[in-house]
Write a protein that holds these residues in place. Sequence first.
Motif, PDB file in Angstrom:
ATOM      1  N   TRP A  36      54.570 -15.961 -13.418  1.00 28.17           N
ATOM      2  CA  TRP A  36      53.395 -15.140 -13.673  1.00 28.17           C
ATOM      3  C   TRP A  36      52.159 -15.883 -13.162  1.00 28.17           C
ATOM      4  CZ3 TRP A  36      53.401 -10.221 -15.323  1.00 28.17           C
ATOM      5  CH2 TRP A  36      54.560  -9.735 -15.928  1.00 28.17           C
ATOM      6  N   ARG A  38      47.755 -15.244 -12.504  1.00 29.08           N
ATOM      7  CA  ARG A  38      46.638 -14.394 -12.905  1.00 29.08           C
ATOM      8  C   ARG A  38      45.449 -14.647 -12.002  1.00 29.08           C
ATOM      9  NH1 ARG A  38      45.285 -17.220 -18.747  1.00 29.08           N
ATOM     10  NH2 ARG A  38      44.288 -19.129 -17.944  1.00 29.08           N
ATOM     11  N   GLN A  39      44.632 -13.613 -11.915  1.00 26.66           N
ATOM     12  CA  GLN A  39      43.419 -13.713 -11.115  1.00 26.66           C
ATOM     13  C   GLN A  39      42.268 -13.111 -11.898  1.00 26.66           C
ATOM     14  OE1 GLN A  39      43.728 -12.082  -7.159  1.00 26.66           O
ATOM     15  NE2 GLN A  39      42.012 -13.323  -6.455  1.00 26.66           N
ATOM     16  N   ARG A  45      43.697 -16.737  -7.446  1.00 24.64           N
ATOM     17  CA  ARG A  45      44.913 -16.516  -8.227  1.00 24.64           C
ATOM     18  C   ARG A  45      45.490 -17.880  -8.604  1.00 24.64           C
ATOM     19  NH1 ARG A  45      49.124 -12.112  -6.020  1.00 24.64           N
ATOM     20  NH2 ARG A  45      47.111 -11.056  -5.839  1.00 24.64           N
ATOM     21  N   VAL A  92      43.848 -10.079 -13.961  1.00 21.51           N
ATOM     22  CA  VAL A  92      45.008  -9.313 -13.529  1.00 21.51           C
ATOM     23  C   VAL A  92      46.183 -10.275 -13.445  1.00 21.51           C
ATOM     24  CG1 VAL A  92      46.013  -7.859 -11.747  1.00 21.51           C
ATOM     25  CG2 VAL A  92      43.563  -7.703 -12.245  1.00 21.51           C
ATOM     26  N   TYR A  93      47.240  -9.932 -14.123  1.00 20.41           N
ATOM     27  CA  TYR A  93      48.433 -10.771 -14.152  1.00 20.41           C
ATOM     28  C   TYR A  93      49.464 -10.212 -13.175  1.00 20.41           C
ATOM     29  CZ  TYR A  93      46.738 -13.503 -18.065  1.00 20.41           C
ATOM     30  OH  TYR A  93      46.019 -14.361 -18.857  1.00 20.41           O
ATOM     31  N   TYR A  94      49.935 -11.088 -12.303  1.00 16.14           N
ATOM     32  CA  TYR A  94      50.895 -10.701 -11.287  1.00 16.14           C
ATOM     33  C   TYR A  94      52.217 -11.428 -11.509  1.00 16.14           C
ATOM     34  CZ  TYR A  94      46.832  -9.018  -8.653  1.00 16.14           C
ATOM     35  OH  TYR A  94      45.692  -8.359  -8.249  1.00 16.14           O
ATOM     36  N   TRP A 110      55.867  -9.886  -4.782  1.00 19.28           N
ATOM     37  CA  TRP A 110      54.818  -9.777  -5.798  1.00 19.28           C
ATOM     38  C   TRP A 110      54.851  -8.405  -6.445  1.00 19.28           C
ATOM     39  CZ3 TRP A 110      51.733 -13.758  -7.365  1.00 19.28           C
ATOM     40  CH2 TRP A 110      51.675 -14.886  -6.541  1.00 19.28           C
ATOM     41  N   GLY A 113      50.628  -5.970 -10.325  1.00 21.05           N
ATOM     42  CA  GLY A 113      49.612  -6.522 -11.222  1.00 21.05           C
ATOM     43  C   GLY A 113      49.371  -5.648 -12.436  1.00 21.05           C
ATOM     44  N   GLN A 115      46.555  -5.434 -15.835  1.00 22.73           N
ATOM     45  CA  GLN A 115      45.292  -5.951 -16.345  1.00 22.73           C
ATOM     46  C   GLN A 115      45.438  -6.413 -17.794  1.00 22.73           C
ATOM     47  OE1 GLN A 115      42.107  -6.227 -14.780  1.00 22.73           O
ATOM     48  NE2 GLN A 115      41.577  -7.339 -16.658  1.00 22.73           N
TER      49      GLN A 115
END
Length: 120
Positions: A36, A38-39, A45, A92-94, A110, A113, A115
């Motif tokens: 995981w 996040r950005q 990121r 935003v978690y990817y 990927w 994403g 939120q």
Amino acid sequence: QVQLVESGGGLVQAGGSLRLSCAASGSIRSINAMGWYRQAPGKQRELVASITSGVSTNYADSVKGRFTISRDNAKNTVYLQMSSLKPEDTGVYYCNGDFTTYTSSYISIWGQGTQVTVSS
């Protein structure tokens, strides 16, 4: 073709909890690692947590003791349990996965994403 579908984001108050899920589907022979990232707005990121095929885990210092990454191999799914959330966890978690496909290709995929917003 391999796809990742994320779910579980949302709005939560500081101190609260959320669980993110990331399900992989497609031509997957094996999952090598998943993680995981996040950005946050205006930031790059960053890695939050990762887990290997041997269930070895790695966490960013900022989330150690608060977040837990786990995986369900039968469901090709990785989870991120987030507790004691802070406003700085907002972003935003990817989901990212490294896979070996049935054609013996190594690919990195990927998710779209999800939120996460933590209010103070």
